[in-house]
Enzyme design. Structure first.
Site, PDB file in Angstrom:
ATOM      1  N   THR A   5       0.760  -1.161  -0.007  1.00 40.44           N
ATOM      2  CA  THR A   5       0.009   0.112   0.047  1.00 40.44           C
ATOM      3  C   THR A   5       0.787   1.147  -0.005  1.00 40.44           C
ATOM      4  O   THR A   5       2.188   1.207   0.301  1.00 40.44           O
ATOM      5  CB  THR A   5      -0.816   0.067   1.201  1.00 40.44           C
ATOM      6  OG1 THR A   5      -1.799   1.007   0.980  1.00 40.44           O
ATOM      7  CG2 THR A   5      -0.329   0.401   2.369  1.00 40.44           C
ATOM      8  N   LYS A  37      -8.362   2.998   2.888  1.00 44.78           N
ATOM      9  CA  LYS A  37      -7.313   2.712   3.943  1.00 44.78           C
ATOM     10  C   LYS A  37      -7.022   4.040   4.740  1.00 44.78           C
ATOM     11  O   LYS A  37      -6.225   4.133   5.650  1.00 44.78           O
ATOM     12  CB  LYS A  37      -5.876   2.554   3.177  1.00 44.78           C
ATOM     13  CG  LYS A  37      -5.961   1.196   2.428  1.00 44.78           C
ATOM     14  CD  LYS A  37      -4.784   0.915   1.494  1.00 44.78           C
ATOM     15  CE  LYS A  37      -4.917  -0.197   0.767  1.00 44.78           C
ATOM     16  NZ  LYS A  37      -3.828  -0.445  -0.261  1.00 44.78           N
ATOM     17  N   GLY A  49      -4.769   6.777   8.626  1.00 40.56           N
ATOM     18  CA  GLY A  49      -4.517   5.943   7.392  1.00 40.56           C
ATOM     19  C   GLY A  49      -3.514   4.874   7.853  1.00 40.56           C
ATOM     20  O   GLY A  49      -2.661   4.843   8.994  1.00 40.56           O
ATOM     21  N   SER A 129       4.813   0.418   1.019  1.00 33.17           N
ATOM     22  CA  SER A 129       5.859   0.313  -0.073  1.00 33.17           C
ATOM     23  C   SER A 129       6.051   1.554  -0.913  1.00 33.17           C
ATOM     24  O   SER A 129       7.129   1.412  -1.434  1.00 33.17           O
ATOM     25  CB  SER A 129       5.566  -1.039  -0.724  1.00 33.17           C
ATOM     26  OG  SER A 129       4.357  -0.932  -1.353  1.00 33.17           O
TER      27      SER A 129
END
Length: 185
Positions: A5, A37, A49, A129
């Site tokens: 994500t 998210k 988040g 990531s």
């Protein structure tokens, strides 16, 4: 590093925006493309988040919202208390996620290692990531002097991250709190 994500938050002069992509990846497979998210908490005055395991993140969202209520919306206190509990509790300690939480005054990255990190003066925090790519893009937009809202800056930075990171898609959801809206509430 949490894979799967990208969540980016930018605290600006006119408000705060936080956005995340919608991709859920398990190992090498995209399982879902439209996950949410980023969410609002505490009567819409706080944004949160997550990056990491979805069930773990929802458990942490619930714990964090409880801390916000317990400490009357004091973001810093709620963040520190969540980090302490997360690190010390035997069950919570196993949760694999990172959180970014923000209100009109500040924002923090919270981890299970007990970290509560406030960003540098630029007001940018990213996790997941694609976080480094989104951070680089946001810093470039800020440095360029281009007039953009924080919402647009978050959106464009996440699109750039999605073009680089295989764990990030362009199905972006952005939540924003502007200082004008806060005055009305």
């Amino acid at each position: 590093m949490i894979k799967g994500t990208t969540v980016l938050a930018i605290l600006g002069k006119d408000g705060i925006a936080m956005g995340g992509d919608g991709q859920v990846t398990i190992e090498k497979t995209i399982m879902k493309g439209n996950a949410r998210k980023v969410r609002r908490m505490y009567e819409g005055k706080v944004l949160a988040g997550f990056a990491g395991a979805t069930a773990d993140a929802f458990a942490l969202f619930e714990k964090f919202e409880g801390k916000l209520n317990q400490y009357s919306g004091d973001l810093a206190r709620a963040a520190v208390e969540l980090a302490k509990e997360w690190r010390l509790d035997k069950i919570l300690r196993r949760l694999e996620a990172l959180l970014i939480v923000a209100d009109k005054e500040s924002m923090f990255l919270i981890s299970g290692a007990g970290d509560v990190i406030k960003p540098e003066e630029d007001g940018i925090l990213a996790i997941g990531s694609g976080g480094p790519y989104a951070t680089a893009a946001a810093k470039a937009f800020l440095k360029s002097g281009i007039k953009m809202s924080v919402r647009d800056m978050v959106t464009e930075s996440l699109i750039i991250a999605a073009s680089i990171c295989i764990y990030t898609n362009e199905n972006i959801i952005v939540e924003e709190i502007t200082w004008e809206n806060q005055k009305m509430n």
